[in-house]
Structures are given as structure tokens and as C-alpha cells.
Design an enzyme around this catalytic site. Structure first.
Site, PDB file in Angstrom:
ATOM      1  N   ARG A 163      36.772  52.644  41.125  1.00  0.00           N
ATOM      2  CA  ARG A 163      36.774  52.544  39.800  1.00  0.00           C
ATOM      3  C   ARG A 163      35.721  51.163  39.568  1.00  0.00           C
ATOM      4  O   ARG A 163      35.374  50.554  38.453  1.00  0.00           O
ATOM      5  CB  ARG A 163      37.985  50.617  40.596  1.00  0.00           C
ATOM      6  CG  ARG A 163      38.278  49.624  38.792  1.00  0.00           C
ATOM      7  CD  ARG A 163      39.362  49.190  40.025  1.00  0.00           C
ATOM      8  NE  ARG A 163      39.289  48.143  41.113  1.00  0.00           N
ATOM      9  CZ  ARG A 163      40.452  47.706  41.185  1.00  0.00           C
ATOM     10  NH1 ARG A 163      41.430  47.435  40.681  1.00  0.00           N
ATOM     11  NH2 ARG A 163      39.823  47.017  42.199  1.00  0.00           N
ATOM     12  N   ARG A 175      17.386  32.029  29.829  1.00  0.00           N
ATOM     13  CA  ARG A 175      19.310  32.045  29.030  1.00  0.00           C
ATOM     14  C   ARG A 175      19.015  32.844  27.956  1.00  0.00           C
ATOM     15  O   ARG A 175      18.092  31.731  26.686  1.00  0.00           O
ATOM     16  CB  ARG A 175      19.451  31.559  29.364  1.00  0.00           C
ATOM     17  CG  ARG A 175      21.232  31.114  28.903  1.00  0.00           C
ATOM     18  CD  ARG A 175      21.849  29.788  29.090  1.00  0.00           C
ATOM     19  NE  ARG A 175      23.106  30.060  28.544  1.00  0.00           N
ATOM     20  CZ  ARG A 175      24.016  29.576  27.207  1.00  0.00           C
ATOM     21  NH1 ARG A 175      22.801  29.246  26.683  1.00  0.00           N
ATOM     22  NH2 ARG A 175      25.181  29.832  27.422  1.00  0.00           N
ATOM     23  N   LYS A 223      36.572  44.942  35.760  1.00  0.00           N
ATOM     24  CA  LYS A 223      37.064  44.011  37.157  1.00  0.00           C
ATOM     25  C   LYS A 223      35.840  43.394  37.356  1.00  0.00           C
ATOM     26  O   LYS A 223      35.267  43.229  37.907  1.00  0.00           O
ATOM     27  CB  LYS A 223      36.913  44.581  38.160  1.00  0.00           C
ATOM     28  CG  LYS A 223      37.823  43.610  39.082  1.00  0.00           C
ATOM     29  CD  LYS A 223      38.113  45.158  40.157  1.00  0.00           C
ATOM     30  CE  LYS A 223      38.733  44.337  41.336  1.00  0.00           C
ATOM     31  NZ  LYS A 223      39.538  43.047  41.630  1.00  0.00           N
ATOM     32  N   GLU A 281      50.866  41.226  34.270  1.00  0.00           N
ATOM     33  CA  GLU A 281      50.915  41.334  35.626  1.00  0.00           C
ATOM     34  C   GLU A 281      50.277  40.144  36.106  1.00  0.00           C
ATOM     35  O   GLU A 281      50.399  39.026  35.295  1.00  0.00           O
ATOM     36  CB  GLU A 281      49.675  41.851  35.846  1.00  0.00           C
ATOM     37  CG  GLU A 281      47.736  41.214  35.103  1.00  0.00           C
ATOM     38  CD  GLU A 281      46.433  42.456  35.267  1.00  0.00           C
ATOM     39  OE1 GLU A 281      46.589  43.205  35.941  1.00  0.00           O
ATOM     40  OE2 GLU A 281      45.484  41.733  34.451  1.00  0.00           O
ATOM     41  N   TYR A 317      32.880  43.096  39.690  1.00  0.00           N
ATOM     42  CA  TYR A 317      32.804  42.870  41.081  1.00  0.00           C
ATOM     43  C   TYR A 317      34.110  44.269  42.237  1.00  0.00           C
ATOM     44  O   TYR A 317      35.074  44.315  41.249  1.00  0.00           O
ATOM     45  CB  TYR A 317      34.013  41.752  42.320  1.00  0.00           C
ATOM     46  CG  TYR A 317      35.025  41.742  41.530  1.00  0.00           C
ATOM     47  CD1 TYR A 317      35.791  41.010  39.977  1.00  0.00           C
ATOM     48  CD2 TYR A 317      36.083  40.913  42.927  1.00  0.00           C
ATOM     49  CE1 TYR A 317      36.846  40.802  40.045  1.00  0.00           C
ATOM     50  CE2 TYR A 317      36.961  40.722  42.199  1.00  0.00           C
ATOM     51  CZ  TYR A 317      37.791  40.496  41.208  1.00  0.00           C
ATOM     52  OH  TYR A 317      39.003  40.110  40.557  1.00  0.00           O
TER      53      TYR A 317
HETATM   54  N1  PMP Z   1      45.103  42.694  38.176  1.00  0.00           N
HETATM   55  C1  PMP Z   1      44.338  41.679  38.231  1.00  0.00           C
HETATM   56  C2  PMP Z   1      44.193  40.855  37.109  1.00  0.00           C
HETATM   57  C3  PMP Z   1      43.493  41.483  39.696  1.00  0.00           C
HETATM   58  O1  PMP Z   1      42.629  40.657  39.950  1.00  0.00           O
HETATM   59  C4  PMP Z   1      43.474  42.668  40.928  1.00  0.00           C
HETATM   60  C5  PMP Z   1      43.379  42.361  42.260  1.00  0.00           C
HETATM   61  N2  PMP Z   1      41.839  42.374  41.567  1.00  0.00           N
HETATM   62  C6  PMP Z   1      45.029  43.854  40.806  1.00  0.00           C
HETATM   63  C7  PMP Z   1      45.575  43.076  39.411  1.00  0.00           C
HETATM   64  C8  PMP Z   1      45.387  45.133  41.304  1.00  0.00           C
HETATM   65  O2  PMP Z   1      44.280  45.049  41.981  1.00  0.00           O
HETATM   66  P1  PMP Z   1      43.997  46.463  43.127  1.00  0.00           P
HETATM   67  O3  PMP Z   1      45.347  46.914  44.025  1.00  0.00           O
HETATM   68  O4  PMP Z   1      43.304  46.680  42.816  1.00  0.00           O
HETATM   69  O5  PMP Z   1      43.512  45.098  43.846  1.00  0.00           O
END
Ligand code: PMP
Length: 285
Positions: A52, A101, A149, A181, A33
Site C-alpha cells: 500500500r 516554500r 494514506k 469509514e 505513512y
Molecule cells: N480508514 C482510515 C481513514 C484509516 O486511517 C485507517 C488506518 N490507518 C483504516 C481505514 C484502516 O486501515 P488499516 O487496516 O490498513 O490500518
């Protein structure tokens, strides 16, 4: 208000949009996403998000169902149809519906493409930026490919709930004693003129906002140190902040109950938020 959403080539009222129960996004979290912010009816850093998306799809050996121009057209159409002036566009691509599935996947299954808008006033003029966030640290028990992502957001959701139960705003993940993070954002600390953040690897999502903020910070003569840092170092820092596509740059004022710096949002975070919003508004499409 009933939104108009996009599903596999069609613009539909949200109440009429459907996806199969066999969709691998639903059964296996087999999907990726992106979330792009909308300010003044325009898309922020759209190029970064489509780039991305391509990378996430490549890593999972999924074909990109639309070209960059087509993605842009769908985003713009949804923003227009829903009269969004401030908010987000969410897009999701899954490996589709193979009709049953099965853990293994095969060729010839069309991906599922879903997009919808979320109107959100006060994204740019967010009162939280004047207060800052209070966060707790929690162990990072996510999988090893956090650079992709994917829609596997169970643990980040649990992290947000742990933060809520603890009476704070968010959580920072830690692994081997170091901050990776935030639940949905990248994490930074500030020491003097230095902005410190974890280097890119498969340990963290390669934030689109992170890339832009580090570029602008360099231009503004801040020193950038991409290295690991601990909770204790963050608690002793002058400032801390997070970045994400919808929070932009947001100060962090408390970590595990300890005030960071003065306990108020710092100057560097405020400056970077201002520069980011100025530059990104200029470049918005
Ligand atoms: N780390 C994680 C785990 C995230 O989910 C996000 C946002 N989706 C970010 C960092 C920040 O990424 P971005 O600046 O591309 O939104």
C-alpha cells in the site's frame, strides 16, 4: 525511555532526530505513512503495508526511497533496538525539503524518511474488545482521495475530539446519508450470516486489515456484501465492528446513542478477531 528512531538512513535517539522546517510534509502535509503492528516482536501483515505504501507513493508521483527488503530491515532493526514485543512501527515518507516554500514541486529533492516505534501492551489482549466501542456519526468533509494514506489527518483528529467531547470512543464519517469509514478504521455491519462493508473506491482507505478480514471471513463461510449502508441500517444491524492495523477487529456496540444488537460485542466480531489474530500471528515476520 528514549527511543531510537530512524531518519534518512540514520538510527538516532529521538531527542537528536530532526527534519527541516521547509519539509513539504510539515508545510503541505505532502507525505504518506503506514502503521504496522508488532506482536511477539514480529511484524503483522508487513507485505500488505509495503504494497500500500508503494501505491500511495505512485498516486502522488513520489519515488519509493527503499526496496521492500530494505523497509523490512529497517522495521526489524527498530523493533530490535527498542525491544518492542507489542506495539507499532510508524513510517512516513514526505516529498522532502526543497529549501524553500513553494506550492509547485520539482525534481531532484530527496524524500524524507522517518520511522519510530510505539510500544503498547495489550494490543492483542485488548480489554476494549470485550466491551466494544461507542461511536457517533459526523459528516465526512475530507478530500476526495481518501484511498491515498496521506498525513493530512486534521479532520480525523477533529472527529476523534468530537467523539471525546460527546463522551464516546470514536466517530464514523457519513456522506450522502451513508457511512464511509471510521476516523482511523474501516466500518462494518453484520446481518445474520452477512458481513456488510463499503466497497473500495477513492471514498475510503483501502485497509490492509479489511482485505485480510474479508478473506478470512469468506473462508469461514460468511457472506460478504460490499455495498453502502446508512446509519439507520447500522443501528438496526445485529452487530457492527471496525478494523484497523492496530485495533485488529473491534466491536462497535452503539451508534449515535442507539444500541446495536444486544448492545454487547457480537459473536461475529469476536470470531473474526480471533481468526485474524491466529492467522496473522502465524504469518508474522
Ligand atoms: N480508514 C482510515 C481513514 C484509516 O486511517 C485507517 C488506518 N490507518 C483504516 C481505514 C484502516 O486501515 P488499516 O487496516 O490498513 O490500518
Amino acid at each position: 525511555m528514549t527511543r531510537t528512531v530512524y531518519v534518512n538512513g540514520q538510527y538516532l535517539p529521538e531527542t537528536e532526530a530532526t527534519v527541516s522546517i521547509f519539509d513539504r510534509g510539515f508545510l503541505m502535509a505532502d507525505g504518506v505513512y503506514e502503521v504496522t503492528s508488532v506482536l511477539n516482536g514480529k511484524l503483522i501483515d508487513f507485505g500488505g503495508h509495503v504494497a500500500r505504501l508503494q501505491r500511495s507513493l505512485d498516486e502522488l508521483e513520489m519515488d519509493n526511497p527503499l526496496s521492500a527488503d530494505e523497509w523490512l530491515a529497517v522495521h526489524r532493526e527498530l523493533v530490535a533496538l527498542n525491544n518492542v514485543t507489542e506495539g507499532m512501527v510508524y513510517l512516513q515518507v514526505t516529498r522532502g525539503n526543497p529549501g524553500d516554500r513553494d506550492f509547485a514541486w520539482g525534481p531532484g529533492v530527496a524524500p524524507t524518511v522517518v520511522l519510530f516505534t510505539q510500544a503498547k501492551a495489550g494490543l492483542a489482549d485488548n480489554p476494549q474488545a470485550k466491551i466494544g466501542l461507542r461511536v457517533i456519526s459526523i459528516p465526512d468533509i475530507r478530500w476526495g482521495r481518501r484511498d491515498i494514506k496521506t498525513v493530512q489527518l486534521l479532520y480525523p483528529s477533529m472527529g476523534k475530539m468530537m467523539a471525546k467531547k460527546a463522551g464516546v470512543d470514536d466517530a464514523w464519517f457519513t456522506e450522502d446519508g451513508h457511512v464511509t469509514e471510521g476516523t482511523s478504521n474501516n466500518a462494518y455491519i453484520v446481518k445474520g450470516n452477512k458481513i456488510i462493508t463499503r466497497p473500495l473506491s477513492s471514498d475510503i482507505l483501502h485497509g490492509i486489515t479489511r482485505a485480510a478480514v474479508l478473506r478470512f471471513a469468506k473462508e469461514a463461510q460468511f457472506e460478504i456484501e460490499e455495498r453502502l449502508f446508512t446509519v439507520e441500517e447500522a443501528q438496526a444491524a445485529d452487530e457492527a465492528f471496525i478494523t484497523s492495523a492496530s485495533a485488529f477487529v473491534m466491536p462497535v456496540v452503539e451508534l449515535d446513542g442507539a444500541s446495536i444488537g444486544t448492545g454487547k460485542p457480537g459473536k461475529v466480531a469476536a470470531r473474526m478477531r480471533e481468526i485474524y489474530l491466529d492467522e496473522m500471528n502465524k504469518a508474522a515476520v
